[in-house]
Write a protein that holds these residues in place. Structure first.
Motif, mmCIF file in Angstrom:
data_model
loop_
_atom_site.group_PDB
_atom_site.id
_atom_site.type_symbol
_atom_site.label_atom_id
_atom_site.label_comp_id
_atom_site.label_asym_id
_atom_site.label_seq_id
_atom_site.Cartn_x
_atom_site.Cartn_y
_atom_site.Cartn_z
ATOM 1 N N THR A 191 0.811 -1.226 0.000
ATOM 2 C CA THR A 191 0.000 0.000 0.000
ATOM 3 C C THR A 191 0.839 1.268 0.000
ATOM 4 N N SER A 202 -11.954 -1.974 -0.677
ATOM 5 C CA SER A 202 -10.620 -2.521 -0.461
ATOM 6 C C SER A 202 -10.745 -3.765 0.419
ATOM 7 N N PRO A 203 -9.934 -4.812 0.199
ATOM 8 C CA PRO A 203 -8.888 -4.860 -0.810
ATOM 9 C C PRO A 203 -9.392 -5.047 -2.234
ATOM 10 N N VAL A 229 -11.135 -3.841 -5.389
ATOM 11 C CA VAL A 229 -11.332 -2.481 -5.885
ATOM 12 C C VAL A 229 -12.787 -2.263 -6.284
ATOM 13 N N HIS A 235 -7.416 4.329 2.060
ATOM 14 C CA HIS A 235 -6.856 3.934 0.768
ATOM 15 C C HIS A 235 -7.004 5.028 -0.291
ATOM 16 N N TYR A 269 -6.637 5.231 -9.603
ATOM 17 C CA TYR A 269 -6.433 4.395 -8.424
ATOM 18 C C TYR A 269 -5.415 3.312 -8.761
ATOM 19 N N CYS A 275 -7.689 -5.679 -9.354
ATOM 20 C CA CYS A 275 -8.082 -6.914 -8.688
ATOM 21 C C CYS A 275 -8.824 -7.866 -9.617
ATOM 22 N N ARG A 278 -4.507 -9.204 -6.154
ATOM 23 C CA ARG A 278 -4.465 -7.738 -6.131
ATOM 24 C C ARG A 278 -3.057 -7.285 -6.503
#
Length: 342
Positions: A26, A155-156, A158, A183, A283, A287, A319
């Motif tokens: 991250t 998250s995780p 998207v 995030h 972003y 995923c 991810r």
């Protein structure tokens, strides 16, 4: 499967004597590896030491906290900010404060545990369905003092969350909307029009911002109330040297954000549109639930994350994450491998 390493990855990971291109984690802005930030942090440690184990409301107070919180508020385009020891504590502090006021709570689907309390019942609907019905749910509620909790982005896995529903909330009730933006902060905070509600944003600083700590954003009055809440007064603050390094390095956060957004745009132009990988605009995370991608990328020297979510019985989520540290060559290689998958 776990992979052990004794060094924080940058754009590469060394695990079990194997080297991989690292597309996970991250640290979106790559701040922890930025030479200017590291140099400023070392100087700050020399000035402040490694911790300040004191209440923020004690007789002697460090001025760096007020200074850094003003910079953070300006950075987030919010009226006021208050830092705490973690993003989880930022959420729990806000939720416990609001619970102490007797509010009625509602939770959007997939709300992060940082905003959970004893009354947590997250909706099982999709976010889109929940957003269409939350205004009527609030209107029908017997409670007059309402708290609505949500994450800023899925998250995780998207998922884009549209906050247009806030404008439709009734104006005859006292409504506070709490958003965990861990995030999003440092990349893009969601556009939120909140004239009819009190807006509170909580966030980890350990994601894009590269600092161990958390922050609460809101109007000046709310922040002052939190500041004198016992659960804030009785807690030790985040490391002052990190905040000093942040203040003295503020320009590089904007520079790294620009690099990140350029990397995202460049990568998006390289990959095929029909790969079945979910993403959203501006972003850095991508995923899929499709089986085999993580292993395929690993075979080509690329490491991503792959784990079941939200429970151990769910399908694994692969991810992959782009950061400001990736070079064009890194992105081109990733795109070539992805485009050749299946």
């Amino acid at each position: 499967m776990k992979y052990l390493t004794n060094k924080i990855p940058s754009n590469t990971l060394i695990s079990d004597e194997q080297r991989y291109l690292w597309f996970s984690g991250t640290s979106y802005l790559g701040i922890t590896h930025h030479p200017v930030f590291k140099e400023n942090f070392i100087k700050a440690v020399d000035q402040y030491g490694t911790s300040w184990g004191s209440s923020r409301n004690n007789t002697v107070q460090l001025s760096i906290y007020d200074k850094a919180e003003k910079v953070l508020a300006d950075f987030a385009k919010m009226p006021s900010a208050l830092t705490v020891s973690s993003g989880m504590w930022a959420g729990q502090l806000v939720v416990n404060f609001l619970k102490s006021k007797g509010n009625t709570f509602f939770f959007a689907p997939k709300t992060h545990p940082a905003l959970w309390n004893d009354f947590t019942q997250s909706s099982t609907d999709t976010y889109q369905v929940w957003a269409k019905t939350i205004a009527d749910t609030i209107k029908d509620s017997e409670g007059e003092n309402i708290v609505i909790c949500s994450d800023s982005v899925g998250s995780p896995y998207v998922e884009y969350f549209d906050f247009g529903w806030i404008k439709s909330l009734p104006i005859d009730k006292n409504i506070t909307v709490v958003i965990d933006a861990s995030h999003s902060f440092g990349i893009d905070l969601p556009e939120i029009h909140s004239d009819n509600v009190r807006l509170v944003i909580t966030s980890s600083l350990n994601k894009a911002m590269g600092m161990t700590g958390g922050v609460i954003f809101s109007d000046n009055d709310f922040i002052e109330q939190i500041r004198y809440f016992p659960m804030f007064s009785g807690a030790s603050p985040m490391m002052p040297a990190l905040l000093e390094a942040f203040v003295t390095s503020i320009d590089i956060f904007d520079e790294q954000r620009k690099k990140l957004l350029e990397n995202i745009e460049y990568f998006n132009h390289l990959i095929k549109p029909d790969l079945g990988i979910d993403s959203i605009k501006n972003y850095p995370a991508y995923c899929t639930h499709q089986a085999g991608l993580h292993e395929y990328l690993k075979q080509h020297g690329i490491m991503t994350a792959c784990f079941p979510y939200p429970t151990a019985n769910d399908l694994p989520v692969t991810r992959l994450v782009i950061s400001a540290l990736h070079t064009k060559e890194n992105l081109e290689l990733l795109a070539r491998v992805l485009n050749s998958w299946k």
